[in-house]
Scaffold this active site. Sequence first.
Site, PDB file in Angstrom:
ATOM      1  CB  THR A   1     101.388 -68.977  56.561  1.00  0.00           C
ATOM      2  OG1 THR A   1     100.310 -66.962  56.405  1.00  0.00           O
ATOM      3  CG2 THR A   1     102.699 -68.165  58.059  1.00  0.00           C
TER       4      THR A   1
ATOM      5  CB  VAL B   1      96.640 -71.246  53.755  1.00  0.00           C
ATOM      6  CG1 VAL B   1      94.950 -70.793  53.086  1.00  0.00           C
ATOM      7  CG2 VAL B   1      96.449 -72.622  53.480  1.00  0.00           C
ATOM      8  CB  CYS B   2      98.560 -65.842  54.115  1.00  0.00           C
ATOM      9  SG  CYS B   2      97.955 -66.413  56.195  1.00  0.00           S
ATOM     10  CB  THR B   3     100.949 -67.339  50.133  1.00  0.00           C
ATOM     11  OG1 THR B   3     101.852 -66.331  51.243  1.00  0.00           O
ATOM     12  CG2 THR B   3     101.883 -66.204  48.685  1.00  0.00           C
TER      13      THR B   3
ATOM     14  CG  LEU C   1      96.976 -61.540  51.453  1.00  0.00           C
ATOM     15  CD1 LEU C   1      98.591 -61.287  51.535  1.00  0.00           C
ATOM     16  CD2 LEU C   1      96.198 -60.589  51.527  1.00  0.00           C
TER      17      LEU C   1
END
Length: 211
Positions: free
Chosen positions: A42, A44-46, A49
């Site tokens: 996804t 935003v998560c990318t 992290l």
Amino acid sequence: MALQLGDEAPDFTAETTEGKINLYEYLGDGWGVLFSHPKDFTPVCTTELGTVAKIKPEFDKRNVKVIAISVDPLESHKSWLGDIEETQGQAVNFPVIADPDRSVADLYGMIHPNASDTMTVRSVFVIGPDKKIKLTITYPAATGRNFDEILRVLDSLQLTANYQVATPANWKDGEDVIIVPAVDDETAKGKFPRGWKALKPYLRVTPQPNK
Ligand code: BEZ
């Protein structure tokens, strides 16, 4: 009931991108940040992290171990980490927990069914050296977290733990701090040799002790 400040952080052992990890062993006697991601692959998560990986030296400096979690399986995480390195220009340099049975997500109350039955919200738990929860933050899935704010809070928490000071609104590292009310003036003389300005008897401002 949801985990609250001062509660013991539940211990667990889980598969991660860096092998099987027991939380308490991983944290040792330092601080920890456990943060959840709604789903692999996804956008935003990318970015999150990648961002945490880039600023990891800032966590190291503060003796803070970071560990992320997403409810997808390990094979999915491993493939996603390749995308993160490719798009964010930085390899993920901390473990990401695979939690397909949601056991860790449930332990920490990271699934909020009225937001989503299947994805975790963006939770952040700061865990102190005593394994107690020092901070919880919950963001919705579509809002990327401000990790500079998390570093700022860690600085504040560590100052409170080490020097019995609190930090005022919008405080940033290097700015004046507040002597906590539990320290009386007599004790403060020994603890704060640079003195303080008493705007009120309960509002005593002093230079940041470790600067
Ligand atoms: C994201 O990480 O981009 C995302 C995840 C779930 C919902 C919306 C956005």
